[in-house]
Design an enzyme around this catalytic site. Structure first.
Site, PDB file in Angstrom:
ATOM      1  N   ALA A 261     -25.691 -10.442  -3.693  1.00  0.00           N
ATOM      2  CA  ALA A 261     -26.648 -10.955  -2.706  1.00  0.00           C
ATOM      3  C   ALA A 261     -26.728 -12.467  -2.800  1.00  0.00           C
ATOM      4  CB  ALA A 261     -28.027 -10.340  -2.953  1.00  0.00           C
ATOM      5  N   ARG A 262     -26.749 -13.115  -1.648  1.00  0.00           N
ATOM      6  CA  ARG A 262     -26.866 -14.569  -1.542  1.00  0.00           C
ATOM      7  C   ARG A 262     -25.754 -15.314  -2.283  1.00  0.00           C
ATOM      8  NH1 ARG A 262     -28.772 -13.770   2.348  1.00  0.00           N
ATOM      9  NH2 ARG A 262     -30.928 -13.680   2.922  1.00  0.00           N
TER      10      ARG A 262
ATOM     11  N   THR B 292     -24.187  -5.091  11.768  1.00  0.00           N
ATOM     12  CA  THR B 292     -24.601  -3.723  11.475  1.00  0.00           C
ATOM     13  C   THR B 292     -26.098  -3.624  11.169  1.00  0.00           C
ATOM     14  OG1 THR B 292     -24.075  -3.947   9.127  1.00  0.00           O
ATOM     15  CG2 THR B 292     -22.323  -3.139  10.585  1.00  0.00           C
TER      16      THR B 292
ATOM     17  N   HIS C 285     -29.210 -16.110  10.505  1.00  0.00           N
ATOM     18  CA  HIS C 285     -27.758 -15.919  10.626  1.00  0.00           C
ATOM     19  C   HIS C 285     -27.269 -16.430  11.978  1.00  0.00           C
ATOM     20  CE1 HIS C 285     -25.862 -13.290   7.420  1.00  0.00           C
ATOM     21  NE2 HIS C 285     -27.072 -13.514   6.948  1.00  0.00           N
ATOM     22  N   ARG C 286     -27.970 -16.080  13.039  1.00  0.00           N
ATOM     23  CA  ARG C 286     -27.568 -16.527  14.384  1.00  0.00           C
ATOM     24  C   ARG C 286     -27.605 -18.044  14.499  1.00  0.00           C
ATOM     25  NH1 ARG C 286     -30.819 -11.845  17.492  1.00  0.00           N
ATOM     26  NH2 ARG C 286     -29.068 -10.412  17.778  1.00  0.00           N
TER      27      ARG C 286
ATOM     28  N   GLU D  29     -24.023  -5.607  18.393  1.00  0.00           N
ATOM     29  CA  GLU D  29     -24.887  -4.954  17.411  1.00  0.00           C
ATOM     30  C   GLU D  29     -24.432  -3.509  17.291  1.00  0.00           C
ATOM     31  OE1 GLU D  29     -28.987  -5.598  18.389  1.00  0.00           O
ATOM     32  OE2 GLU D  29     -28.728  -7.786  18.376  1.00  0.00           O
TER      33      GLU D  29
END
Length: 167
Positions: A10-11, A34, A49-50, A61
Site C-alpha cells: 500500500a502506498r 475496479t 487519482h483522477r 469503471e
C-alpha cells in the site's frame, strides 16, 4: 503487445509507476478502474487519482467484468487496470468463482493486441491475518498474482516509489 504486472505494498507508488508505463506506449491510454465509490473516503481517493492522472485518459469503471472491458478497449492505447486486488475483492464479495475469472483473464491477456498494465497489491508480506476471511483473501490474492505473473511479459515490484524488475 505487452502485459506488465506491477505489484507492491500500500502506498508504494504502484499506481504512479503504472500510469507512467501506460503513457509510454503510443495512443490515448485507457484507465480501467475496479474501485467503487461506496463511501466518502473512497470517493476522495478516486478523486485524488483522477486529479493526478489528468484528463488525457479514457476512463472505464469496471468492478467485475474485466475481460469484456479489455476486449472492448483493445486496438487503441495501452490499458491500465487499477487494481486487481480490488477486483478480486469485488469478485469474492459478489460470490463469483474468482479462480475461474482470474484464469479467464490470464487466458485473454496474451491474445490482446494493445498493451495492458496491471496493478496489484502484494498482501502476503505481513503477519498472518487473525480471521478466516482475511486469510482466504490473502491466499486468493497470492494465487491470483502468481497466475498473472506467469503470463506477464514484465513484472515489477515497487517499494518506496522505486521499481524493481522481477521479470
Amino acid at each position: 503487445m505487452a502485459v506488465i504486472l506491477i505489484t507492491g505494498g500500500a502506498r508504494s507508488g504502484k499506481s504512479t509507476r503504472a500510469e507512467a508505463r501506460a503513457r509510454s506506449f503510443p495512443g490515448q491510454p485507457v484507465y480501467i478502474a475496479t474501485a467503487e465509490a461506496l463511501d466518502g473516503e473512497m470517493e476522495q481517493r478516486i478523486a485524488r487519482h483522477r486529479a493526478r492522472r489528468g484528463t488525457d485518459w479514457i476512463e472505464r469503471e469496471v468492478p467485475l467484468d474485466l475481460v469484456p472491458a479489455l476486449l472492448a478497449t483493445d486496438g487503441g492505447g495501452a490499458r491500465l487496470v487499477d487494481c486487481l486486488t480490488l477486483w478480486l475483492s469485488n469478485l469474492m464479495h459478489a460470490t463469483r468463482d474468482w479462480e475461474r475469472d482470474v484464469r479467464e483473464l490470464a487466458g485473454a491477456l496474451p491474445r490482446l493486441s494493445s498493451p495492458v498494465v496491471l496493478v496489484t497489491n502484494e498482501v502476503g508480506l505481513g503477519i498472518v491475518p487473525d480471521n478466516a476471511l482475511a486469510r482466504s483473501f490473502r491466499d486468493a490474492a497470492g494465487i491470483m498474482n502468481q497466475i498473472l505473473a506467469g503470463v506477464a511479459d514484465e513484472v515489477e515490484f515497487v517499494v518506496a516509489g522505486l521499481p524493481m524488475k522481477l521479470k
